[in-house]
Structures are given as C-alpha cells and as structure tokens.
Motif scaffolding. Structure first.
Motif, PDB file in Angstrom:
ATOM      1  N   GLU A  86       0.831  -1.209   0.000  1.00 29.97           N
ATOM      2  CA  GLU A  86       0.000   0.000   0.000  1.00 29.97           C
ATOM      3  C   GLU A  86       0.862   1.255   0.000  1.00 29.97           C
ATOM      4  OE1 GLU A  86      -3.648   2.116   2.528  1.00 29.97           O
ATOM      5  OE2 GLU A  86      -2.874   0.153   3.158  1.00 29.97           O
ATOM      6  N   GLU A 112       2.236   1.894  -3.460  1.00 30.48           N
ATOM      7  CA  GLU A 112       1.182   2.407  -4.334  1.00 30.48           C
ATOM      8  C   GLU A 112       0.939   3.883  -4.072  1.00 30.48           C
ATOM      9  OE1 GLU A 112      -3.242   1.026  -5.847  1.00 30.48           O
ATOM     10  OE2 GLU A 112      -2.607   0.490  -3.823  1.00 30.48           O
ATOM     11  N   LYS A 113       0.881   4.281  -2.806  1.00 28.74           N
ATOM     12  CA  LYS A 113       0.642   5.681  -2.459  1.00 28.74           C
ATOM     13  C   LYS A 113       1.791   6.569  -2.934  1.00 28.74           C
ATOM     14  CE  LYS A 113      -2.343   5.277   1.630  1.00 28.74           C
ATOM     15  NZ  LYS A 113      -3.308   6.323   1.215  1.00 28.74           N
ATOM     16  N   PHE A 122      -9.869   6.257 -11.339  1.00 31.08           N
ATOM     17  CA  PHE A 122      -9.837   6.195  -9.885  1.00 31.08           C
ATOM     18  C   PHE A 122     -11.260   6.152  -9.357  1.00 31.08           C
ATOM     19  CE2 PHE A 122      -5.727   7.949 -10.873  1.00 31.08           C
ATOM     20  CZ  PHE A 122      -4.886   7.468  -9.889  1.00 31.08           C
ATOM     21  N   GLU A 123     -11.535   5.193  -8.492  1.00 32.70           N
ATOM     22  CA  GLU A 123     -12.831   5.162  -7.828  1.00 32.70           C
ATOM     23  C   GLU A 123     -12.927   6.340  -6.859  1.00 32.70           C
ATOM     24  OE1 GLU A 123     -13.041   1.430  -5.854  1.00 32.70           O
ATOM     25  OE2 GLU A 123     -13.124   0.251  -7.712  1.00 32.70           O
ATOM     26  N   GLN A 152     -11.138   5.637  -3.689  1.00 33.01           N
ATOM     27  CA  GLN A 152      -9.675   5.749  -3.811  1.00 33.01           C
ATOM     28  C   GLN A 152      -9.240   7.202  -3.699  1.00 33.01           C
ATOM     29  OE1 GLN A 152      -9.320   3.541  -7.647  1.00 33.01           O
ATOM     30  NE2 GLN A 152      -7.599   2.524  -6.649  1.00 33.01           N
ATOM     31  N   ILE A 153      -9.940   8.077  -4.403  1.00 33.70           N
ATOM     32  CA  ILE A 153      -9.593   9.502  -4.372  1.00 33.70           C
ATOM     33  C   ILE A 153      -9.745  10.050  -2.956  1.00 33.70           C
ATOM     34  CG2 ILE A 153     -10.211  11.804  -5.212  1.00 33.70           C
ATOM     35  CD1 ILE A 153     -11.129  10.456  -7.826  1.00 33.70           C
ATOM     36  N   GLU A 201      -9.775   8.474  -0.003  1.00 28.92           N
ATOM     37  CA  GLU A 201      -8.819   7.935   0.972  1.00 28.92           C
ATOM     38  C   GLU A 201      -7.404   8.433   0.706  1.00 28.92           C
ATOM     39  OE1 GLU A 201      -9.339   3.702   0.995  1.00 28.92           O
ATOM     40  OE2 GLU A 201     -11.417   3.831   1.696  1.00 28.92           O
ATOM     41  N   HIS A 202      -7.068   8.689  -0.575  1.00 33.04           N
ATOM     42  CA  HIS A 202      -5.729   9.188  -0.893  1.00 33.04           C
ATOM     43  C   HIS A 202      -5.578  10.663  -0.535  1.00 33.04           C
ATOM     44  CE1 HIS A 202      -1.866   9.067  -2.971  1.00 33.04           C
ATOM     45  NE2 HIS A 202      -2.158  10.268  -3.396  1.00 33.04           N
ATOM     46  N   LYS A 224     -10.783   6.822   5.892  1.00 33.14           N
ATOM     47  CA  LYS A 224     -11.525   5.735   5.290  1.00 33.14           C
ATOM     48  C   LYS A 224     -12.847   6.247   4.731  1.00 33.14           C
ATOM     49  CE  LYS A 224      -9.072   1.981   5.587  1.00 33.14           C
ATOM     50  NZ  LYS A 224      -8.711   1.237   4.350  1.00 33.14           N
ATOM     51  N   ASN A 225     -13.163   5.843   3.530  1.00 36.15           N
ATOM     52  CA  ASN A 225     -14.414   6.244   2.897  1.00 36.15           C
ATOM     53  C   ASN A 225     -15.580   5.459   3.507  1.00 36.15           C
ATOM     54  OD1 ASN A 225     -15.822   7.764   0.820  1.00 36.15           O
ATOM     55  ND2 ASN A 225     -16.206   5.788  -0.147  1.00 36.15           N
TER      56      ASN A 225
END
Length: 236
Positions: free
Chosen positions: A65, A68-69, A178-179, A182-183, A185-186, A191-192
């Motif tokens: 993770e 990825e970030k 991007f879901e 995802q947007i 939380e990034h 947390k969504n």
C-alpha cells in the motif's frame, strides 16, 4: 559543502533498520527511518527523498500500500527490501510501481550498489524531465507540478487545496480510472464510507473552474459506475 542525498527507510525490524541506517550513514547519505507504513507515508510527504527503501510486512500499512501511495505522488526510486522471496510477492510489488526488489538476507555491499545505481538513473531522468514539469494541454490548461500552480488560458487558476490535489493526482496518472473511494482515501487520508459525496462535490467545483462542464470532457471524465480519470490531451 556537498549536500547529502536523502534516503527514507521504512522497516519495522529495529535491528535490520539500524544496520541499514548505520551503513548508509557511513556511505555519506542522510537517512530517515520510519518503523511503520503510516509513519513512512507521513515522513515521505513531509520530506524530500531521492530514494525510498520499503519492507513489505509492516503494521498499520503494509509495504504494498505504501508503494502504491508513493508512486501516485512521485517518480522517486522505490526499492523493496523484504524476506518474502516468492515470485508472486516480487511481481506484485513491481506492478505497484517499485523499481527493484532486494531479498533478505543481503550484503551491505549489494545494498549500496543497488541504491547508487537507482540514484544515478533517477538523476539522469530528473535532469532531462525538469523542464517537463510544466505540462500543457489543449483547451488552454497548463499544470506546473514543480511550483504547484495551475493556469487556464494563461491566467492563474485559483483552486482550493483539495481541488488541486485531486487534479494533480489524476493528471499525474492520465487515463487511469480512480474510484471515488480511492480519491477520498488518498487525498483526505480517511476511510471512505457509503454515501460520502465529498469527492463528487469537489470534482463538480473543479470542473466548473476548469470550464469543463460540457458533455464531452476536456480534462476530467466520468467513467460511469467506476469513477473519474484525466483525459487532457497534451500539447506536443
């Protein structure tokens, strides 16, 4: 006096981290150590690093993770340092954007050689791409990633911090969908939850400021049932 190269080590094993840090310190690098994935992500955002060494199995946020970030934000070299030597682990890490994979145990000479090799490659890359930090697109959009500014038709575009972060995230990863979760939380680092329309509201405002509200998207496209992606056409 020559400025030292900054290295970030993200490793939860104290003894391994100490050995790596002490060795790289002796090699003349400036080393920051983080013991968890979340701590590593916070250090990365707060600092300026030329290479990041990441363990995979860590508490709070694992190395996958974290890679990825980081890759969504930067082209900095990522070197995974892990005891997981299986091909599946290596492939997964490399597919998430890591540049190399060093399996424990390893020699300190090999560690130095890998680090220096990636630093040389990255320095050549950044020297060539410095001028490309200003990305220009059709319909008058220009994004200066280096100076954190956006222009439309030659005029400075005033965006909120979150609007700019969303635009930069999408523009750095063109045509990748991007879901909304995802947007959120990034960008918000939270947390969504179901029913959260925060991203939708910000995308709508961003599109209005970009004058991108027509049926045919110029910059930010809705992928129905999936999310959003950047479709700006670069000027050659």
């Amino acid at each position: 006096m020559e400025e030292k190269t900054n290295i970030l080590i993200v490793e939860d094993d104290y003894e391994i981290a100490r050995i790596m840090k002490d060795h790289l310190d002796r090699e003349g690098f400036q080393v920051t150590w983080a013991s968890t994935g979340i701590e590593g992500w916070e250090d990365f955002k707060a600092g300026s690093f030329s290479i990041v060494l990441v363990d995979l199995m860590m508490p709070e946020m694992d190395g996958y993770e974290l890679c990825e970030k980081i890759r969504l934000e930067s082209d900095v070299p990522l070197l995974i340092v892990s005891a997981k030597g299986e091909d599946d682990s290596k492939i997964r890490g490399l597919n998430l954007g890591a540049d190399d994979y060093l399996t424990k145990p390893f020699s300190l000479k090999e560690l130095t050689a890998r680090v220096q090799s990636h630093l040389r490659r990255y320095q050549r890359y950044t020297s060539k791409s410095y001028d490309a930090e200003m990305s220009k697109y059709t319909h008058g959009l220009a994004i200066d990633f280096l100076n954190d500014t956006v222009f439309l038709e030659g005029e400075l575009l005033v965006l909120t911090t979150k609007e700019k972060e969303i635009l930069f995230l999408l523009a750095r990863n063109p045509f990748i969908t991007f879901e909304k979760a995802q947007i959120y939380e990034h960008i918000w680092q939270l947390k969504n939850v179901n029913g959260n329309n925060t991203v939708t509201v910000h995308i709508k405002s961003l599109r209005t400021k970009l004058m991108d509200t027509g049926k045919q998207a110029k910059f930010i496209q809705t992928v129905w049932g999936a999310g959003y992606r950047f479709v700006g056409e670069p000027l050659s």
